[in-house]
Design a protein around this motif. Structure first.
Motif, mmCIF file in Angstrom:
data_model
loop_
_atom_site.group_PDB
_atom_site.id
_atom_site.type_symbol
_atom_site.label_atom_id
_atom_site.label_comp_id
_atom_site.label_asym_id
_atom_site.label_seq_id
_atom_site.Cartn_x
_atom_site.Cartn_y
_atom_site.Cartn_z
ATOM 1 N N SER A 122 50.595 -9.577 14.998
ATOM 2 C CA SER A 122 50.962 -8.416 14.162
ATOM 3 C C SER A 122 50.459 -8.679 12.657
ATOM 4 N N HIS A 123 50.766 -10.126 12.412
ATOM 5 C CA HIS A 123 50.329 -10.291 11.030
ATOM 6 C C HIS A 123 48.912 -10.114 10.574
ATOM 7 N N THR A 124 47.957 -10.368 11.601
ATOM 8 C CA THR A 124 46.567 -10.054 11.467
ATOM 9 C C THR A 124 46.219 -8.696 11.567
ATOM 10 N N ILE A 125 46.933 -7.708 11.969
ATOM 11 C CA ILE A 125 46.680 -6.330 11.901
ATOM 12 C C ILE A 125 47.200 -5.769 10.517
ATOM 13 N N ARG A 126 48.151 -6.294 10.122
ATOM 14 C CA ARG A 126 48.855 -6.191 8.819
ATOM 15 C C ARG A 126 48.065 -6.789 7.946
ATOM 16 N N THR A 127 47.183 -7.618 7.824
ATOM 17 C CA THR A 127 46.099 -8.257 6.954
ATOM 18 C C THR A 127 44.822 -7.258 6.829
ATOM 19 N N ALA A 128 44.619 -7.008 8.219
ATOM 20 C CA ALA A 128 43.486 -5.906 8.183
ATOM 21 C C ALA A 128 43.753 -4.649 7.756
ATOM 22 N N GLU A 129 45.221 -4.197 7.666
ATOM 23 C CA GLU A 129 45.322 -3.141 7.114
ATOM 24 C C GLU A 129 45.292 -3.097 5.620
ATOM 25 N N MET A 130 46.013 -4.196 4.935
ATOM 26 C CA MET A 130 46.045 -4.296 3.596
ATOM 27 C C MET A 130 44.394 -4.249 2.890
ATOM 28 N N MET A 131 43.584 -4.747 3.739
ATOM 29 C CA MET A 131 42.142 -5.167 3.257
ATOM 30 C C MET A 131 41.338 -4.053 3.690
ATOM 31 N N ASP A 132 41.884 -2.940 4.306
ATOM 32 C CA ASP A 132 41.066 -1.875 4.540
ATOM 33 C C ASP A 132 39.827 -2.126 5.598
ATOM 34 N N LEU A 133 40.425 -3.136 6.497
ATOM 35 C CA LEU A 133 39.407 -3.499 7.526
ATOM 36 C C LEU A 133 39.435 -2.581 8.840
ATOM 37 N N SER A 134 38.216 -2.011 9.376
ATOM 38 C CA SER A 134 38.437 -1.318 10.401
ATOM 39 C C SER A 134 38.410 -1.955 11.704
ATOM 40 N N ALA A 135 38.154 -3.051 11.881
ATOM 41 C CA ALA A 135 38.280 -3.858 13.257
ATOM 42 C C ALA A 135 38.662 -5.273 13.268
ATOM 43 N N PRO A 155 46.077 -9.586 22.629
ATOM 44 C CA PRO A 155 47.179 -9.360 21.680
ATOM 45 C C PRO A 155 48.494 -8.667 22.488
ATOM 46 N N ASP A 156 49.720 -8.788 22.068
ATOM 47 C CA ASP A 156 51.007 -8.343 22.746
ATOM 48 C C ASP A 156 50.712 -6.880 22.423
ATOM 49 N N ASP A 157 51.874 -6.092 22.910
ATOM 50 C CA ASP A 157 52.132 -4.619 22.747
ATOM 51 C C ASP A 157 52.347 -4.284 21.508
ATOM 52 N N GLU A 158 53.122 -5.229 20.690
ATOM 53 C CA GLU A 158 53.531 -4.886 19.102
ATOM 54 C C GLU A 158 52.189 -4.646 18.567
ATOM 55 N N THR A 159 51.630 -5.716 18.649
ATOM 56 C CA THR A 159 50.455 -5.775 17.907
ATOM 57 C C THR A 159 49.381 -4.663 18.162
ATOM 58 N N ILE A 160 49.265 -4.156 19.667
ATOM 59 C CA ILE A 160 48.289 -3.224 19.832
ATOM 60 C C ILE A 160 48.740 -1.825 19.174
ATOM 61 N N GLU A 161 50.116 -1.685 19.319
ATOM 62 C CA GLU A 161 50.685 -0.538 18.712
ATOM 63 C C GLU A 161 50.441 -0.324 17.263
ATOM 64 N N LEU A 162 50.545 -1.562 16.502
ATOM 65 C CA LEU A 162 50.340 -1.481 15.056
ATOM 66 C C LEU A 162 48.999 -1.032 14.612
ATOM 67 N N ALA A 163 48.010 -1.722 15.548
ATOM 68 C CA ALA A 163 46.704 -1.385 15.438
ATOM 69 C C ALA A 163 46.351 0.298 15.638
ATOM 70 N N LYS A 164 46.899 0.625 16.565
ATOM 71 C CA LYS A 164 46.757 2.126 16.861
ATOM 72 C C LYS A 164 47.397 2.924 15.631
ATOM 73 N N GLU A 165 48.529 2.689 15.213
ATOM 74 C CA GLU A 165 49.059 3.250 14.140
ATOM 75 C C GLU A 165 48.288 3.302 12.877
ATOM 76 N N ASN A 166 47.451 2.512 12.786
ATOM 77 C CA ASN A 166 46.678 2.044 11.335
ATOM 78 C C ASN A 166 45.090 2.410 11.673
ATOM 79 N N ASN A 167 44.761 3.076 12.934
ATOM 80 C CA ASN A 167 43.307 3.159 13.366
ATOM 81 C C ASN A 167 42.464 2.094 13.260
ATOM 82 N N ILE A 168 42.869 1.048 13.591
ATOM 83 C CA ILE A 168 42.059 -0.183 13.776
ATOM 84 C C ILE A 168 41.553 -0.635 15.077
ATOM 85 N N VAL A 169 40.344 -0.918 15.244
ATOM 86 C CA VAL A 169 39.871 -1.391 16.500
ATOM 87 C C VAL A 169 40.282 -2.649 16.809
#
Length: 118
Positions: free
Chosen positions: A54-67, A76-90
């Motif tokens: 999930s740290h990878t997705i948090r980093t992508a979110e902070m940097m406004d990366l889309s994928a 990825p595990d379910d937590e990481t997938i859910e976090l990506a979905k919440e933040n519209n990250i592919v």
């Protein structure tokens, strides 16, 4: 380059965000150190990494990366997938190693990220 084209070139499986595959990326950055991503990456950048959490997705979110593309067939595990979905990250996963993934994308015109010292 669109994310759909990235998917095709890397023979990647889309784990989340299929509805966003028409987004464009201008550069790519391949790294497992999220501190380097925070220090050097700008938006419209595709992140290729083997760090699957999930740290990878948090980093992508902070940097406004889309994928994010996870290399070496990592899933990825379910937590990481859910976090990506919440933040519209592919999220995609490819069986290629990071070096090969980077080479494929570079050979098709996707440039490396510009180093942005913040």
């Amino acid at each position: 380059m669109t994310l759909k084209e990235v998917q095709r070139l890397l023979e990647a499986e889309v784990v989340s965000g299929e509805e966003f595959l028409q987004r464009e990326v201008k550069t790519a950055f391949a790294c497992d150190l999220m501190s380097d991503v925070l220090a050097f990456v700008d938006d419209k950048t595709l992140l290729l990494t083997g760090l699957v959490n999930s740290h990878t997705i948090r980093t992508a979110e902070m940097m406004d990366l889309s994928a994010v593309v996870f290399v070496r067939g990592k899933k990825p595990d379910d937590e990481t997938i859910e976090l990506a979905k919440e933040n519209n990250i592919v999220i995609m996963t490819t069986n290629h190693i990071m070096y090969v993934s980077s080479g494929i994308l570079f050979s098709k015109g996707l440039k490396g990220a510009n180093i942005v010292h913040k």
